[in-house]
Write a protein that holds these residues in place. Structure first.
Motif, short mmCIF file in Angstrom:
data_model
loop_
_atom_site.label_atom_id
_atom_site.label_comp_id
_atom_site.label_asym_id
_atom_site.label_seq_id
_atom_site.Cartn_x
_atom_site.Cartn_y
_atom_site.Cartn_z
N ALA A 1 -3.82 -8.91 10.88
CA ALA A 1 -2.89 -8.80 9.78
C ALA A 1 -1.48 -9.38 9.99
N GLY B 1 4.18 0.90 2.22
CA GLY B 1 5.03 0.02 2.04
C GLY B 1 5.87 0.31 0.36
N ASP C 1 -1.29 -12.86 11.37
CA ASP C 1 -1.16 -13.79 10.48
C ASP C 1 -0.07 -13.91 9.65
N PHE C 2 0.54 -12.90 9.41
CA PHE C 2 1.74 -12.96 8.51
C PHE C 2 2.76 -13.55 9.28
N GLY D 1 4.17 9.99 7.27
CA GLY D 1 3.22 9.52 6.11
C GLY D 1 3.88 9.07 4.82
N GLU D 2 3.05 9.36 3.64
CA GLU D 2 3.54 8.85 2.43
C GLU D 2 4.87 9.53 1.91
N ARG E 1 -0.07 -9.63 0.13
CA ARG E 1 -1.20 -10.52 0.17
C ARG E 1 -1.95 -10.88 -0.92
N THR E 2 -2.30 -9.83 -1.65
CA THR E 2 -3.11 -9.78 -2.75
C THR E 2 -1.94 -9.73 -3.93
N MET F 1 4.50 -4.09 6.14
CA MET F 1 3.75 -2.84 5.97
C MET F 1 2.30 -2.86 6.00
N VAL F 2 1.83 -3.60 6.81
CA VAL F 2 0.35 -4.17 6.88
C VAL F 2 -0.48 -3.49 7.49
N LYS F 3 -1.91 -3.58 7.63
CA LYS F 3 -2.92 -3.06 8.54
C LYS F 3 -2.50 -3.73 9.82
N ALA F 4 -2.28 -2.71 10.96
CA ALA F 4 -2.10 -3.10 12.17
C ALA F 4 -3.07 -4.12 12.82
N ALA G 1 0.86 -1.14 0.04
CA ALA G 1 0.20 0.00 0.06
C ALA G 1 0.65 1.18 -0.06
N VAL G 2 0.21 2.38 0.29
CA VAL G 2 0.97 3.69 0.10
C VAL G 2 2.45 3.70 1.07
N ASN H 1 1.63 0.66 12.57
CA ASN H 1 1.21 1.33 13.80
C ASN H 1 0.66 0.61 14.76
P1 NBP Z 1 -3.13 -0.05 4.92
O1 NBP Z 1 -2.82 0.21 6.61
O2 NBP Z 1 -3.88 0.41 4.44
O3 NBP Z 1 -2.88 -1.67 4.91
C1 NBP Z 1 -2.65 -2.21 3.41
C2 NBP Z 1 -2.00 -3.35 3.53
O4 NBP Z 1 -2.27 -4.35 4.31
C3 NBP Z 1 -1.86 -4.10 2.17
O5 NBP Z 1 -0.85 -4.66 1.87
C4 NBP Z 1 -3.19 -5.38 2.49
O6 NBP Z 1 -2.98 -6.23 1.58
C5 NBP Z 1 -2.58 -5.53 3.72
N1 NBP Z 1 -3.79 -6.15 4.60
C6 NBP Z 1 -4.68 -6.00 5.21
BR1 NBP Z 1 -5.40 -4.17 4.92
N2 NBP Z 1 -5.65 -6.90 5.71
C7 NBP Z 1 -4.81 -7.88 5.84
C8 NBP Z 1 -4.90 -9.09 6.42
N3 NBP Z 1 -5.83 -9.49 7.07
N4 NBP Z 1 -3.67 -9.83 6.15
C9 NBP Z 1 -2.58 -9.64 5.44
N5 NBP Z 1 -2.32 -8.20 4.97
C10 NBP Z 1 -3.42 -7.49 5.06
O7 NBP Z 1 -1.70 0.60 4.49
P2 NBP Z 1 -0.85 1.84 4.74
O8 NBP Z 1 -1.55 3.21 4.80
O9 NBP Z 1 0.38 1.71 3.81
O10 NBP Z 1 -0.08 1.44 6.28
C11 NBP Z 1 0.78 0.10 6.43
C12 NBP Z 1 0.93 0.18 7.94
O11 NBP Z 1 1.70 1.57 8.43
C13 NBP Z 1 -0.32 0.46 9.09
O12 NBP Z 1 0.15 -0.45 10.08
C14 NBP Z 1 -0.39 2.02 9.25
O13 NBP Z 1 -1.33 2.10 10.35
C15 NBP Z 1 1.02 2.36 9.24
N6 NBP Z 1 1.21 3.77 8.99
C16 NBP Z 1 0.68 4.48 8.19
C17 NBP Z 1 0.92 5.73 7.84
C18 NBP Z 1 0.24 6.52 6.57
O14 NBP Z 1 0.16 7.91 6.63
N7 NBP Z 1 -0.80 5.63 5.76
C19 NBP Z 1 1.94 6.54 8.47
C20 NBP Z 1 2.74 5.76 9.21
C21 NBP Z 1 2.30 4.53 9.62
P3 NBP Z 1 -3.90 -6.31 0.45
O15 NBP Z 1 -3.30 -5.60 -0.65
O16 NBP Z 1 -4.06 -7.82 -0.07
O17 NBP Z 1 -5.25 -5.79 0.95
#
Ligand code: NBP
Length: 485
Positions: free
Chosen positions: A82, A16, A85-86, A133-134, A35-36, A76-79, A13-14, A105
């Motif tokens: 997930a 990773g 599981d990984f 962030g991103e 995962r996908t 770098m997956v949803k906290a 995601a963003v 997080n």
């Molecule tokens: P997301 O928090 O939106 O997570 C997306 C990823 O998690 C995808 O790779 C998705 O796989 C995977 N995933 C999910 Br959703 N459910 C899953 C499951 N049950 N088993 C395995 N994989 C699963 O992505 P993000 O915004 O890039 O954030 C990643 C982490 O970094 C999070 O913990 C977030 O809190 C943290 N974070 C985010 C930011 C930000 O600004 N966004 C900043 C700092 C930290 P899929 O593609 O197969 O659905």
């Protein structure tokens, strides 16, 4: 074929994707997996196109095969689930000495549990906070790693290479401490971020409602503030938000519904402060202010029924703007003092050897609360690594002395004109409480002893000796156990 991957990253995601590109920019060969699985090829043909040192894996087996040993695999997956599981999916493919890193997080108790669990399997684990962030992930985040201490040398070079660099060139990444320390410090960072944002919002509300300033005028005020001791990312984006117009030439900020969202890290910080008995009042108020804002429909109803003043701040506008700036600065000092109090208590509770100067240092760039102010906090801990409270540091004490009259004027006037300033006022109440030699808790202890025989200590006897009074003459002589929460 010799495995080439320096590190693997799961979760495209963003965050990773950007971290992979950042690592690759710094010369590391990164294996990408998700995962996908279709997202792997989308990434290789999209943002990673033309980079032959980003390797796609279409299964966990392939990903593991592509990695040099000891293997380093970052999630770098949803906290939450997930991550667990990984970990279970990875376990059968790893060998003792391999390292799993969770960069999401995650809540720190989960990180403590996972560190112990993986240690029992002979594996290393890092739970790391990543902020920024991103944009940060792509060009330099602030990174807060904790976990198995032996794991740090395996990733130190990679993490410090991709991290933001502070104005003095220091990487915004240092080892924080064992098991959940990194995620705890990231949580505290986010809590402090809630406080900073609320303080800025209160300043905005006072300028808008109390002084009747236009967006353009407030934009200019924030632009000026950003040149001085409040210079920070959050003041900078507030400046820009206030000037931002849509395609119709209208201010976007005025069209946004006043109902705040939240993802939970402010709540976690507040819960932890309650668990540890630390008065982190400003972050708590910031969380509650978001909750109150979210009750939009109820507030609209109440606004038609409940009466109160709706006045203006009288007098010279420029003087008021400067007063508000000083109130913000003084309140911010209290907020950070509370945040560091919380980390100090958590370090005792969880046996972490936290370096507070280093924490301030790695927040100076890359993360959302980055600011000139954090450089001042680093300097305070450089002067005295055992500083018990930021409020007692000479520099911060001087700032509060300088700002105090303004701070009191702003809080009392806001109360009189009916503009809510929960964070400004809780900061001032904390300051007055902290500097009070005697608080009314003597009466409180008397009340507790009166109704529950909870006992009290006396000013004329050593601490730890407890007394009970038969206040009514009807009670017995049996006291409840003395306890503290
Ligand atoms: P997301 O928090 O939106 O997570 C997306 C990823 O998690 C995808 O790779 C998705 O796989 C995977 N995933 C999910 Br959703 N459910 C899953 C499951 N049950 N088993 C395995 N994989 C699963 O992505 P993000 O915004 O890039 O954030 C990643 C982490 O970094 C999070 O913990 C977030 O809190 C943290 N974070 C985010 C930011 C930000 O600004 N966004 C900043 C700092 C930290 P899929 O593609 O197969 O659905």
């Amino acid at each position: 074929m010799e495995p080439k991957g320096d590190i693997a990253l799961i979760g495209l995601a963003v965050m990773g994707q950007n971290l992979i590109l950042n690592m690759n920019d710094h010369g590391y060969t990164v294996v990408a997996y998700n995962r996908t699985v279709s997202k792997v090829d989308e990434f290789l043909n999209g943002a990673a196109k033309g980079r032959d040192t980003i390797l796609g894996a279409h299964s966990i087996e392939e990903m593991v095969r592509l990695l040099k040993k000891p293997r380093k695999i970052m999630l770098m997956v949803k906290a939450g689930k997930a991550v667990d599981d990984f970990i279970e999916l990875l376990l059968p493919h790893l060998e003792p000495g391999d390292l799993i890193i969770d960069g999401g997080n995650s809540h720190f108790p989960d990180t403590i549990r996972r560190t112990n669990y993986l240690r029992s399997k002979g594996l290393l684990f890092i739970g790391t906070g990543i902020s920024g962030g991103e944009e940060g992930a792509r060009h330099g985040p602030s990174i807060m790693p904790g976990g198995t201490p032996e794991a740090w040398p395996l990733v130190k070079d990679i993490f410090q290479a991709i991290a933001a660099k502070a104005p003095d060139g220091a990487p915004c990444c240092e080892w924080i401490g064992s098991d959940g320390a990194g995620h705890y410090v990231k949580m505290a960072h986010n809590g402090i971020e809630y406080g900073d944002m609320q303080l800025i919002c209160e300043a905005y509300q006072l300028m808008k409602e109390g002084l009747g300033m236009s967006n353009e005028e407030m934009h200019k005020a924030f632009a000026e503030w950003n040149e001085g001791e409040l210079s920070s990312y959050l003041i900078e984006i507030t400046r820009d938000i206030l000037a931002y117009k849509d395609e119709n030439g209208e201010y976007v900020v005025d069209k946004i519904l006043d109902a705040a969202g939240q993802k939970g890290t402010g709540k976690w910080t507040t819960i932890s402060s309650l668990d540890l008995g630390m008065p982190v009042t400003l972050i708590a108020e910031a969380v509650f202010a978001r909750c109150l804002s979210a009750m939009k429909e109820e507030r609209v109803q109440a606004s038609k029924i409940l009466k109160g003043p709706k006045g203006r701040l009288e007098g010279d506008r420029a003087t008021w703007v400067e007063d508000i700036r000083r109130a913000l600065l003084a309140s911010k000092i209290v907020s950070y003092a509370q945040g560091f109090m919380l980390m100090r208590e958590a370090a005792k509770e969880y046996n972490w050897n936290l370096n507070y100067g280093s924490i301030a240092s790695i927040w100076r760039a890359g993360c959302i609360i980055r600011s000139v102010f954090l450089g001042r906090i680093k300097e305070a801990f450089d002067r005295d690594p055992n500083l018990s409270n930021l409020l007692l540091d000479d520099y911060f004490r001087g700032v509060i002395d300088r700002c105090q009259d303004s701070w009191r004027r702003v809080v009392s006037s806001a109360v009189q004109i009916g503009v809510p300033v929960p964070a400004f006022s809780t900061a001032l109440a904390f300051y007055d409480g902290y500097r009070s030699e005697r608080l009314p808790a003597n009466l409180l202890q008397a009340q507790r002893d009166y109704f529950g025989a909870h006992m009290y200590e006396r000013v004329d006897r050593p601490r730890g000796e407890f007394f009970h009074t038969n206040w009514t003459g009807r009670g017995g002589t049996v006291a409840s156990t003395a306890y503290t929460v």
